[in-house]
Structures are given as structure tokens and as C-alpha cells.
Design an enzyme around this catalytic site. Structure first.
Site, PDB file in Angstrom:
ATOM      1  N   LYS A 267      46.298  42.395  34.998  1.00 53.61           N
ATOM      2  CA  LYS A 267      47.502  42.403  34.154  1.00 53.61           C
ATOM      3  C   LYS A 267      48.513  43.434  34.633  1.00 53.61           C
ATOM      4  CE  LYS A 267      47.108  39.209  31.053  1.00 53.61           C
ATOM      5  NZ  LYS A 267      48.137  38.180  30.845  1.00 53.61           N
TER       6      LYS A 267
ATOM      7  N   LYS B 123      41.303  30.263  39.763  1.00 54.87           N
ATOM      8  CA  LYS B 123      40.894  29.640  38.506  1.00 54.87           C
ATOM      9  C   LYS B 123      42.127  29.075  37.806  1.00 54.87           C
ATOM     10  CE  LYS B 123      41.550  33.139  35.114  1.00 54.87           C
ATOM     11  NZ  LYS B 123      41.306  33.775  33.883  1.00 54.87           N
TER      12      LYS B 123
ATOM     13  N   LYS C  71      47.264  29.514  32.918  1.00 56.31           N
ATOM     14  CA  LYS C  71      48.679  29.280  32.650  1.00 56.31           C
ATOM     15  C   LYS C  71      49.548  30.242  33.457  1.00 56.31           C
ATOM     16  CE  LYS C  71      52.308  28.876  29.444  1.00 56.31           C
ATOM     17  NZ  LYS C  71      52.991  29.489  28.326  1.00 56.31           N
TER      18      LYS C  71
HETATM   19  P1  AMP Z   1      42.553  31.914  27.319  1.00 54.67           P
HETATM   20  O1  AMP Z   1      43.515  30.787  27.447  1.00 54.67           O
HETATM   21  O2  AMP Z   1      42.607  32.880  28.444  1.00 54.67           O
HETATM   22  O3  AMP Z   1      42.568  32.542  25.953  1.00 54.67           O
HETATM   23  O4  AMP Z   1      41.116  31.261  27.469  1.00 54.67           O
HETATM   24  C1  AMP Z   1      40.486  30.535  26.429  1.00 54.67           C
HETATM   25  C2  AMP Z   1      39.077  30.192  26.826  1.00 54.67           C
HETATM   26  O5  AMP Z   1      39.080  29.325  27.956  1.00 54.67           O
HETATM   27  C3  AMP Z   1      38.265  31.423  27.247  1.00 54.67           C
HETATM   28  O6  AMP Z   1      36.945  31.276  26.774  1.00 54.67           O
HETATM   29  C4  AMP Z   1      38.291  31.377  28.750  1.00 54.67           C
HETATM   30  O7  AMP Z   1      37.181  31.984  29.334  1.00 54.67           O
HETATM   31  C5  AMP Z   1      38.287  29.880  28.998  1.00 54.67           C
HETATM   32  N1  AMP Z   1      38.953  29.577  30.269  1.00 54.67           N
HETATM   33  C6  AMP Z   1      40.233  29.850  30.595  1.00 54.67           C
HETATM   34  N2  AMP Z   1      40.511  29.448  31.845  1.00 54.67           N
HETATM   35  C7  AMP Z   1      39.362  28.900  32.333  1.00 54.67           C
HETATM   36  C8  AMP Z   1      39.004  28.301  33.577  1.00 54.67           C
HETATM   37  N3  AMP Z   1      39.880  28.173  34.554  1.00 54.67           N
HETATM   38  N4  AMP Z   1      37.734  27.856  33.725  1.00 54.67           N
HETATM   39  C9  AMP Z   1      36.831  27.981  32.727  1.00 54.67           C
HETATM   40  N5  AMP Z   1      37.107  28.527  31.520  1.00 54.67           N
HETATM   41  C10 AMP Z   1      38.347  28.988  31.319  1.00 54.67           C
END
Ligand code: AMP
Ligand code: TRP
Length: 339
Positions: free
Chosen positions: A128, A208, A211
């Protein structure tokens, strides 16, 4: 899903006292394939086996989003998306983090047992700092303490998340251990629960899906958007000509097919022998993603058109959690000498 999910430990208690799970998701404005394959489909799967609590973490989102109107809209959109993807308010509790402000009080108390060095070495904090060098606010550093508070305020022991949350969960466990050893056994050590797709790669095929990296496939978007995103995917970079043989094991399009049909082996074989071209394989993937999420997209649009219904579910969720959050806070204040 057509593929088997990774097994999670069977709950040991009777249904009346199901073990508790908790997860949080940022109101990022987009639900992408990584979110669903990596985490949300486990939220859906686990809501009947466990006492499941799911939280839209708007306090956490404030570490990167400073536009009030945007945050408000995205919070509701994320709730609608989770409901559309299968969260059932009759079987789980869905709420917004800031509607239970006890989380922030607990985060302060947990901060008093958390060395700064643990926070500074957190990989997401380092990322970040690079991503938003002009906005390295203090909450970015303490982010994992609030995450620990989210989980332990409900004494949850399992946390369905993607692999990128491993370090945060490890830190949560370290915080719990320190707290428990200083003030007596209070919180269970929370453990991550992964799906069989713990890290989904983005359309660039190397990083990975995220967004902030702009490499997403947005599962609830208009089918035309989904198609465009899938068609932009990087495949096997060594396969130049249509007649070149492909390497499905390094092609993200082929790898994603695993989750979208029973014919994964056949699809890989087609690539390996050049029977099919990358464009064919992408078209098929786009068709399948659109088909898989068509009903959820309809439900999503319906929910977005009825915001009062979504808001009601979120309010009810936060109300239902009040006694649990208050009970933990009473116990913690007592143990820490605040009473
Ligand atoms: P976030 O959008 O970062 O709040 O992520 C929400 C959930 O999605 C969290 O449990 C993350 O670990 C999972 N997540 C986000 N991006 C990925 C990805 N590329 N592959 C697997 N899990 C993901
Ligand atoms: N840090 C998580 C993410 O970015 C969101 C989150 C906040 C969370 N609190 C949580 C996840 C508690 C699991 C449990 O995805």
C-alpha cells in the site's frame, strides 16, 4: 460449482451451537472472479454448516477511499452483490462494519498488545505504501489490528478468505496469543479457510486478480464487459501461431476453465495439440462465465433497484450482533482493568 472444494474441518458441535466463522470484504465497487472463486463461494457454502457472520468493512475501505458518496454507494452495492451471489440473511448475518462501532474500541485495546514492528513488516502495508505514496495514513499501518478485532469480537475461529489474507490472519493469531497470555484466555486463535482457488490470477496472467491492478473479470458486470475482459486475457506467451502447440499449465484461461465445466481435461488437450486456438478457448470461457453469473446478475440488478430492502437486511444484521459485541467488550474491559 462443478469442481470439488478443498475440504474444511467438519464442525464438531451440534447445529444449535455451530462453530462461528467470520469474514470481511471491502466495499471496493467491483466483485471479481478472484473474490468469488477465492472467498465468496466459501461464504455461501459455509453459511449452513457454521454460524456465519459476514461484514462489509467500510472502516477498512477508508484507508484508501476518501469520497463519502462513493463509499456509501459501494457499501450498498457490495451488500447487493453478496446477497445476489447466494448469501441468505436467514442463514447468515450480513452487516456493515461501522454499524457496530465496538470493533474500533476493541481495535484500540488490541493495539496496546501489538508491537509496531509486527505491523511494519506486514506485506500488504508495504504494498500500500507503494500504491498510494501520498496517502500513507496511520490506519494503513493499524489495518490488521482492526481486522483482528473484527474476527475476535465474535470469537470466530474460522475465516474464509483468499490466500492474500494469510499474513493478516497470522498477525491476528499473534495478537490473540499475546492478549490471552497477558490477560487470560479470552479469544480463540482464528484460522483461514481457503477454497481450491486460493489465488486467482488476473487478466495479465501473472499477478493476482485485484481491482487496484486493473486486471479483473467483473462477474456481475454487463455480459459485454465480461466478454471484453476475458478476451483481453494474456494466454501462453510462447504460443504465437494458431498452429503452435499450447501449454495449458501456464495459460490462465485454461486454468480458469477448471472451475467452469466438467471438460477441463479436454480443453487442455485441445490447447496442447493445437486443435483449438486461444480465441476459441477464451470465447468458451466468456460464454461460461456469463452463463454462470446470469441469474446472480439479475438478482443483483433487482436488489440495487430496491435499496431499502438491502439496507433493512444490513440494519437487522448489525442489530442481531449487538449483544455478542457488547458481551465481548464487557469481558475485555473487565480483564484489562477498565471497570
Ligand atoms: P478484497 O476485495 O480485497 O476485500 O477481497 C475480498 C476477498 O476476496 C478476500 O477474502 C480476498 O482474500 C479474496 N480475494 C481477493 N482477490 C483474490 C484473488 N485474486 N484470488 C483469490 N482470492 C481473492
Ligand atoms: N483485509 C480483508 C481484505 O482486504 C478484509 C477484512 C477486514 C477481513 N476484516 C476482516 C477479512 C476480517 C477477514 C476477516 O480482503
Amino acid at each position: 460449482m462443478t469442481t470439488e472444494l478443498a475440504p474444511v474441518p467438519a464442525p464438531v458441535a451440534a447445529p444449535a451451537e455451530r462453530p462461528r466463522i467470520f469474514s470481511g470484504i471491502q466495499p471496493s465497487g467491483v466483485v471479481h472472479l478472484g473474490n468469488d472463486l477465492g472467498a465468496i463461494r466459501n461464504y455461501v457454502r459455509l453459511q449452513s454448516e457454521y454460524e456465519a457472520i459476514y461484514c462489509i468493512v467500510d472502516y477498512h475501505a477508508l484507508t484508501s477511499t476518501h469520497d463519502a458518496a462513493v463509499l456509501r454507494v459501494r457499501t450498498r452495492e457490495m451488500a447487493a452483490a453478496l446477497l445476489a451471489l447466494g448469501l441468505d440473511p436467514a442463514r447468515c448475518t450480513l452487516f456493515v462494519q461501522s454499524h457496530r462501532p465496538e470493533h474500533t474500541e476493541l481495535a484500540w485495546l488490541l493495539a496496546t498488545v501489538t508491537p509496531v514492528s509486527w505491523l511494519e513488516r506486514t506485506p500488504t502495508y508495504k504494498e500500500k505504501k507503494l500504491q498510494q505514496p501520498d496517502d500513507v495514513n496511520h490506519a494503513l499501518l493499524t489495518y490488521p489490528i482492526l481486522q483482528a478485532a473484527d474476527i475476535v469480537i465474535y470469537k470466530a475461529s474460522r475465516v474464509p478468505v483468499g490466500k492474500d489474507q494469510s499474513a493478516h490472519l497470522e498477525l491476528s493469531r499473534e495478537i490473540v496469543r499475546t492478549f490471552n497470555s497477558r490477560y487470560g484466555d479470552t479469544f480463540p486463535e482464528p484460522r483461514a479457510v481457503f477454497t481450491d482457488a486460493p489465488t486467482v490470477l488476473g487478466t495479465d496472467g501473472v499477478r493476482k486478480m485485484s481491482k487496484s491492478l486493473g486486471n479483473t473479470i467483473e462477474v456481475l458486470a454487463d455480459p459485454a464487459v465480461i466478454r471484453k475482459q476475458v478476451m483481453s486475457m494474456v494466454t501462453d506467451t510462447k504460443r504465437i501461431l494458431r498452429t503452435d502447440h499450447g501449454r495449458p499449465e501456464v495459460c490462465n484461461v485454461c486454468q480458469l476453465h477448471r472451475f467452469f465445466g466438467p471438460d477441463w481435461e479436454e480443453i487442455q488437450e485441445g490447447e496442447r495439440t493445437a486443435r483449438t486456438g486461444c480465441v476459441d478457448t477464451k470465447n468458451l470461457l466468456a460464454d461460461r462465465i456469463v452463463a454462470r453469473y446470469a441469474a446472480a446478475r439479475e438478482r443483483y440488478l433487482e436488489l440495487i433497484a430496491h435499496p431499502a430492502e438491502v439496507d433493512g437486511i444490513l440494519e437487522e444484521g448489525a442489530d442481531r450482533l449487538r449483544p455478542k459485541a457488547e458481551a465481548t467488550m464487557d469481558e475485555v474491559r473487565e480483564k484489562m482493568g477498565l471497570r
